[in-house]
Design an enzyme around this catalytic site. Structure first.
Site, short mmCIF file in Angstrom:
data_model
loop_
_atom_site.label_atom_id
_atom_site.label_comp_id
_atom_site.label_asym_id
_atom_site.label_seq_id
_atom_site.Cartn_x
_atom_site.Cartn_y
_atom_site.Cartn_z
N GLY A 19 0.65 -1.36 -0.16
CA GLY A 19 -0.02 0.15 0.02
C GLY A 19 0.87 1.35 0.03
N SER A 20 1.84 1.23 -0.54
CA SER A 20 2.71 2.56 -0.79
C SER A 20 2.12 3.46 -1.63
CB SER A 20 4.16 2.35 -1.02
OG SER A 20 4.43 1.95 -2.28
N ASN A 21 1.55 2.99 -2.54
CA ASN A 21 0.53 4.12 -3.40
C ASN A 21 -0.46 4.55 -2.74
OD1 ASN A 21 1.84 4.56 -6.12
ND2 ASN A 21 2.06 2.23 -6.05
N HIS A 26 0.66 0.99 -13.17
CA HIS A 26 1.29 -0.17 -13.80
C HIS A 26 2.81 0.26 -13.70
CE1 HIS A 26 1.73 -3.82 -15.78
NE2 HIS A 26 2.79 -3.28 -16.80
N ARG A 36 -15.01 -14.99 -9.81
CA ARG A 36 -14.66 -13.53 -10.01
C ARG A 36 -15.78 -12.57 -10.20
NH1 ARG A 36 -9.37 -13.33 -11.55
NH2 ARG A 36 -8.72 -15.15 -13.02
N GLY A 58 -9.38 -4.91 -20.98
CA GLY A 58 -8.16 -5.89 -21.04
C GLY A 58 -7.10 -5.87 -20.07
N VAL A 59 -6.01 -6.37 -20.24
CA VAL A 59 -4.90 -6.21 -19.09
C VAL A 59 -3.94 -5.06 -19.46
CG1 VAL A 59 -3.02 -7.67 -18.10
CG2 VAL A 59 -4.91 -8.70 -18.74
N ASP A 60 -4.13 -4.11 -18.45
CA ASP A 60 -3.26 -2.97 -18.76
C ASP A 60 -3.45 -2.34 -20.14
OD1 ASP A 60 -2.17 -3.47 -16.27
OD2 ASP A 60 -0.73 -4.78 -16.90
C1 GRF Z 1 3.08 -1.10 -7.65
O1 GRF Z 1 4.45 -1.06 -8.39
C2 GRF Z 1 2.15 -0.93 -8.55
O2 GRF Z 1 2.51 -0.28 -9.94
C3 GRF Z 1 1.92 -2.17 -9.02
O3 GRF Z 1 1.73 -2.97 -7.76
C4 GRF Z 1 2.76 -2.35 -7.01
C5 GRF Z 1 1.91 -1.91 -5.77
O4 GRF Z 1 2.80 -1.31 -4.64
N1 GRF Z 1 0.51 -2.25 -9.80
P1 GRF Z 1 2.26 -0.82 -3.21
O5 GRF Z 1 1.28 -1.93 -2.85
O6 GRF Z 1 1.34 0.20 -3.82
O7 GRF Z 1 3.27 -0.38 -2.66
#
Ligand code: GRF
Length: 220
Positions: free
Chosen positions: A15-17, A112, A68, A146-148
């Site tokens: 969860g750093s993002n 991504h 799903r 789609g995927v990304d």
């Molecule tokens: C990140 O590299 C993001 O691009 C990818 O998964 C990772 C998640 O990192 N989809 P965090 O959990 O946000 O630290």
């Protein structure tokens, strides 16, 4: 007081993002509030980060659902219950189905860790290294079927350096993720993002300073 966009963050890991977005919501740079954080895995660090930030957090474990679609229906119900207007996937390691896409049309974004359309999918930092790419980076995009593959909102370029491993490259890309993901949320919260086909328009445009990178450098 300005209206704040209600966002729901879905995560599977550290969860750093999520943290970067929490911090930017807190300091007022994003006119949004995180209405709920949902993880599909009870051990996700993202849940702990949400709790520390006094943000409603829930685990909806995909293993508790027969498929799903049923899992996605539970996500949709929880997101709606929290009044979510924008769904932010932040390291969410599940493929989402039409159930989610239809419930939040063009209201789901993802980050991504590669410069799409190069290297969609998994283990993409290693893929960039194996390919011998000189640049990688990260991409925030709308999610489609789609995927990304969805329309691209913002990207950051990260050079591949001599001696890089998947870990060192990932760490440098992650630093840029923490800059561009909150920015994408901010632009959407400000109502500046429109999608026409594959093209995302930002109004007013926020044109970058023109600095062209080469790798290796032209001198030295
Ligand atoms: C990140 O590299 C993001 O691009 C990818 O998964 C990772 C998640 O990192 N989809 P965090 O959990 O946000 O630290």
């Amino acid at each position: 007081m300005t209206r704040r966009l209600r966002i729901g963050v879905l995560a599977s890991g550290g969860g750093s993002n999520l943290q970067a977005i929490i911090d930017r919501c807190r300091d007022g740079s994003i006119a949004a509030e995180i209405a709920v954080v949902i993880a599909n895995n009870p051990d996700a660090g993202a849940l702990e980060r949400a709790r520390c930030g006094a943000i409603p957090a829930r685990c909806i474990n995909h293993r508790d659902y027969p498929g799903r679609e049923a899992f996605d229906a539970a996500l949709v119900a929880a997101l709606r219950e929290a009044g979510v207007e924008l769904v932010v996937l932040a390291g969410f390691m599940r493929i989402i189905t039409r159930v989610m896409l239809d419930a939040f049309p063009q209201r789901i974004i993802n980050i991504h860790p590669a410069l799409l359309p190069a290297f969609p999918g998994l283990h993409v930092q290693q893929q960039a290294l194996d390919y011998g790419a000189r640049f990688s980076g990260c991409t925030v995009h709308f999610v489609d079927g789609g995927v990304d593959t969805g329309p691209i909102i913002i990207q950051a370029v990260v050079p591949v350096l001599p001696g890089d491993t998947a870990e060192t490259l990932s760490a440098r890309i992650l630093e840029q993720e923490h800059r561009i993901y909150p920015r994408a949320v901010q632009l959407i919260a400000e109502g500046r993002v429109q999608v026409a086909g594959r093209t995302v328009m930002i109004d007013p445009p926020a044109v970058p300073e023109l600095g062209y990178l080469t790798n290796p450098s032209l001198d030295g």
